[in-house]
Write a protein that holds these residues in place. Structure first.
Motif, PDB file in Angstrom:
ATOM      1  N   GLY A   1      32.424  32.562  45.456  1.00 54.26           N
ATOM      2  CA  GLY A   1      33.717  31.896  45.543  1.00 54.26           C
ATOM      3  C   GLY A   1      34.819  32.938  45.577  1.00 54.26           C
ATOM      4  N   HIS A   2      35.960  32.624  44.997  1.00 55.95           N
ATOM      5  CA  HIS A   2      37.091  33.545  44.940  1.00 55.95           C
ATOM      6  C   HIS A   2      37.247  34.105  43.533  1.00 55.95           C
ATOM      7  CE1 HIS A   2      38.126  31.985  48.863  1.00 55.95           C
ATOM      8  NE2 HIS A   2      39.097  32.863  48.950  1.00 55.95           N
ATOM      9  N   GLU A   3      37.485  35.388  43.483  1.00 49.67           N
ATOM     10  CA  GLU A   3      37.607  36.113  42.227  1.00 49.67           C
ATOM     11  C   GLU A   3      39.026  36.626  42.057  1.00 49.67           C
ATOM     12  OE1 GLU A   3      35.513  40.057  40.256  1.00 49.67           O
ATOM     13  OE2 GLU A   3      35.420  39.791  42.422  1.00 49.67           O
ATOM     14  N   ILE A   4      39.540  36.545  40.819  1.00 50.25           N
ATOM     15  CA  ILE A   4      40.821  37.167  40.531  1.00 50.25           C
ATOM     16  C   ILE A   4      40.561  38.580  40.013  1.00 50.25           C
ATOM     17  CG2 ILE A   4      41.958  34.961  40.081  1.00 50.25           C
ATOM     18  CD1 ILE A   4      41.989  35.774  37.069  1.00 50.25           C
ATOM     19  N   VAL A   5      41.468  39.482  40.379  1.00 55.36           N
ATOM     20  CA  VAL A   5      41.415  40.873  39.933  1.00 55.36           C
ATOM     21  C   VAL A   5      42.829  41.234  39.504  1.00 55.36           C
ATOM     22  CG1 VAL A   5      41.000  43.264  40.646  1.00 55.36           C
ATOM     23  CG2 VAL A   5      39.593  41.415  41.609  1.00 55.36           C
ATOM     24  N   TYR A   6      42.957  41.881  38.362  1.00 59.32           N
ATOM     25  CA  TYR A   6      44.292  42.280  37.912  1.00 59.32           C
ATOM     26  C   TYR A   6      44.185  43.530  37.059  1.00 59.32           C
ATOM     27  CZ  TYR A   6      42.695  39.812  33.761  1.00 59.32           C
ATOM     28  OH  TYR A   6      41.954  39.394  32.684  1.00 59.32           O
ATOM     29  N   ALA A   7      45.241  44.309  37.081  1.00 63.45           N
ATOM     30  CA  ALA A   7      45.328  45.514  36.254  1.00 63.45           C
ATOM     31  C   ALA A   7      46.799  45.758  35.941  1.00 63.45           C
ATOM     32  CB  ALA A   7      44.757  46.716  36.982  1.00 63.45           C
ATOM     33  N   LEU A   8      47.065  46.159  34.718  1.00 66.87           N
ATOM     34  CA  LEU A   8      48.423  46.484  34.297  1.00 66.87           C
ATOM     35  C   LEU A   8      48.439  47.861  33.658  1.00 66.87           C
ATOM     36  CD1 LEU A   8      49.474  43.088  32.689  1.00 66.87           C
ATOM     37  CD2 LEU A   8      50.368  44.062  34.809  1.00 66.87           C
ATOM     38  N   THR A   9      49.579  48.527  33.716  1.00 63.59           N
ATOM     39  CA  THR A   9      49.712  49.827  33.063  1.00 63.59           C
ATOM     40  C   THR A   9      49.555  49.636  31.553  1.00 63.59           C
ATOM     41  OG1 THR A   9      52.101  49.615  32.861  1.00 63.59           O
ATOM     42  CG2 THR A   9      51.279  50.721  34.834  1.00 63.59           C
ATOM     43  N   PRO A  10      48.908  50.570  30.891  1.00 62.27           N
ATOM     44  CA  PRO A  10      48.697  50.438  29.442  1.00 62.27           C
ATOM     45  C   PRO A  10      49.987  50.261  28.651  1.00 62.27           C
ATOM     46  CG  PRO A  10      47.266  52.135  30.326  1.00 62.27           C
ATOM     47  CD  PRO A  10      48.194  51.726  31.445  1.00 62.27           C
ATOM     48  N   GLU A  11      51.092  50.731  29.171  1.00 60.21           N
ATOM     49  CA  GLU A  11      52.371  50.603  28.463  1.00 60.21           C
ATOM     50  C   GLU A  11      52.765  49.157  28.208  1.00 60.21           C
ATOM     51  OE1 GLU A  11      52.030  52.602  31.314  1.00 60.21           O
ATOM     52  OE2 GLU A  11      51.686  54.359  30.045  1.00 60.21           O
ATOM     53  N   VAL A  12      52.247  48.225  29.013  1.00 67.37           N
ATOM     54  CA  VAL A  12      52.618  46.815  28.828  1.00 67.37           C
ATOM     55  C   VAL A  12      51.487  45.982  28.225  1.00 67.37           C
ATOM     56  CG1 VAL A  12      54.320  46.928  30.692  1.00 67.37           C
ATOM     57  CG2 VAL A  12      52.015  46.058  31.184  1.00 67.37           C
ATOM     58  N   TRP A  13      50.361  46.618  27.901  1.00 73.49           N
ATOM     59  CA  TRP A  13      49.262  45.878  27.283  1.00 73.49           C
ATOM     60  C   TRP A  13      49.732  45.274  25.967  1.00 73.49           C
ATOM     61  CZ3 TRP A  13      44.526  49.693  27.805  1.00 73.49           C
ATOM     62  CH2 TRP A  13      44.185  49.820  29.155  1.00 73.49           C
ATOM     63  N   GLY A  14      49.252  44.089  25.671  1.00 71.65           N
ATOM     64  CA  GLY A  14      49.586  43.443  24.407  1.00 71.65           C
ATOM     65  C   GLY A  14      50.902  42.684  24.418  1.00 71.65           C
ATOM     66  N   SER A  15      51.557  42.638  25.581  1.00 66.48           N
ATOM     67  CA  SER A  15      52.867  41.986  25.673  1.00 66.48           C
ATOM     68  C   SER A  15      52.795  40.553  26.210  1.00 66.48           C
ATOM     69  CB  SER A  15      53.773  42.803  26.598  1.00 66.48           C
ATOM     70  OG  SER A  15      53.257  42.783  27.925  1.00 66.48           O
ATOM     71  N   GLY A  16      51.588  40.092  26.541  1.00 65.62           N
ATOM     72  CA  GLY A  16      51.439  38.762  27.132  1.00 65.62           C
ATOM     73  C   GLY A  16      51.569  38.762  28.648  1.00 65.62           C
ATOM     74  N   LEU A  17      51.869  39.924  29.244  1.00 64.15           N
ATOM     75  CA  LEU A  17      52.023  39.979  30.702  1.00 64.15           C
ATOM     76  C   LEU A  17      50.692  39.785  31.424  1.00 64.15           C
ATOM     77  CD1 LEU A  17      54.653  42.832  31.089  1.00 64.15           C
ATOM     78  CD2 LEU A  17      54.989  40.384  31.475  1.00 64.15           C
ATOM     79  N   GLY A  18      49.594  40.208  30.830  1.00 60.37           N
ATOM     80  CA  GLY A  18      48.283  40.005  31.451  1.00 60.37           C
ATOM     81  C   GLY A  18      47.969  38.529  31.587  1.00 60.37           C
ATOM     82  N   ARG A  19      48.240  37.783  30.537  1.00 58.74           N
ATOM     83  CA  ARG A  19      48.017  36.330  30.564  1.00 58.74           C
ATOM     84  C   ARG A  19      48.933  35.680  31.604  1.00 58.74           C
ATOM     85  NH1 ARG A  19      47.907  35.584  25.414  1.00 58.74           N
ATOM     86  NH2 ARG A  19      50.142  35.354  25.154  1.00 58.74           N
ATOM     87  N   GLU A  20      50.188  36.099  31.626  1.00 51.53           N
ATOM     88  CA  GLU A  20      51.152  35.564  32.593  1.00 51.53           C
ATOM     89  C   GLU A  20      50.702  35.865  34.021  1.00 51.53           C
ATOM     90  OE1 GLU A  20      55.865  36.387  33.446  1.00 51.53           O
ATOM     91  OE2 GLU A  20      55.190  36.406  31.349  1.00 51.53           O
ATOM     92  N   LEU A  21      50.222  37.075  34.241  1.00 54.79           N
ATOM     93  CA  LEU A  21      49.755  37.494  35.565  1.00 54.79           C
ATOM     94  C   LEU A  21      48.514  36.705  35.975  1.00 54.79           C
ATOM     95  CD1 LEU A  21      49.742  39.348  38.027  1.00 54.79           C
ATOM     96  CD2 LEU A  21      48.618  41.097  36.592  1.00 54.79           C
ATOM     97  N   ALA A  22      47.521  36.639  35.092  1.00 56.83           N
ATOM     98  CA  ALA A  22      46.284  35.923  35.423  1.00 56.83           C
ATOM     99  C   ALA A  22      46.567  34.451  35.713  1.00 56.83           C
ATOM    100  CB  ALA A  22      45.277  36.075  34.287  1.00 56.83           C
ATOM    101  N   ARG A  23      47.427  33.833  34.920  1.00 53.71           N
ATOM    102  CA  ARG A  23      47.782  32.428  35.171  1.00 53.71           C
ATOM    103  C   ARG A  23      48.406  32.243  36.549  1.00 53.71           C
ATOM    104  NH1 ARG A  23      50.191  31.108  29.273  1.00 53.71           N
ATOM    105  NH2 ARG A  23      48.363  30.109  28.404  1.00 53.71           N
TER     106      ARG A  23
END
Length: 167
Positions: free
Chosen positions: A88-110
């Protein structure tokens, strides 16, 4: 054409040639690249990958790939693409470590998942995550992904296949 997506704090838009240095810096950061694809690559390989986004992915409209920006600065990478591993279709995401833990990963994945359901018309989306990547696994669980199966990689490590169904 690759659409532009907006969230409360993020802008997902097509890469421009001016993004090459920031793209390479993101992918050369071993804290990030250890979880991407086959793991860390050489700088030359990452530059070639960046080039293929334009010459292949965008040129042939193969799938959606975005530069992820916050306040005008490139802070990540995102994709939704066909995958054989999950059929099927897969999501792929990566963020700079400086923003880890800020909720941006969840916002991006959503945002990527919503694009898959609402724009691409998918009924489910998948993610493949190294079993040792506890942060990404927890994030995906929080937004409704469920563990479907495991894949044993050539190096003996385990990759979890997760699925989120629409609804």
């Amino acid at each position: 054409m690759n659409p532009t997506l907006r969230t409360e704090r993020l802008l997902l838009e097509p890469y421009t040639p001016d993004d090459e240095e920031d793209f390479v810096a993101l992918f050369q950061d071993r804290r990030v690249s250890q979880w991407m694809g086959d793991g860390p690559a050489t700088e030359a390989e990452d530059r070639a990958l960046f080039g293929r986004i334009f010459t292949k992915v965008y040129a042939q409209e193969l799938f959606d790939v975005w530069a992820v920006r916050r306040d005008g600065r490139l802070i990540g990478h995102a994709e939704i693409k066909p995958t054989d591993m999950a059929q099927g279709h897969e999501i792929v995401y990566a963020l700079t470590p400086e923003v880890w833990g800020s909720g941006l990963g969840r916002e991006l994945a959503r945002a990527i998942v919503a694009h898959g359901f609402e724009t691409l018309g998918l009924t489910e989306v998948h993610a493949t995550v190294a079993a040792s990547n506890s942060a990404s696994l927890a994030l995906l669980e929080r937004i409704g992904f469920e563990h479907v199966r495991d894949v044993t990689e050539d190096d003996g490590s385990t990759t979890h296949v997760l699925t989120r169904r629409q609804g």
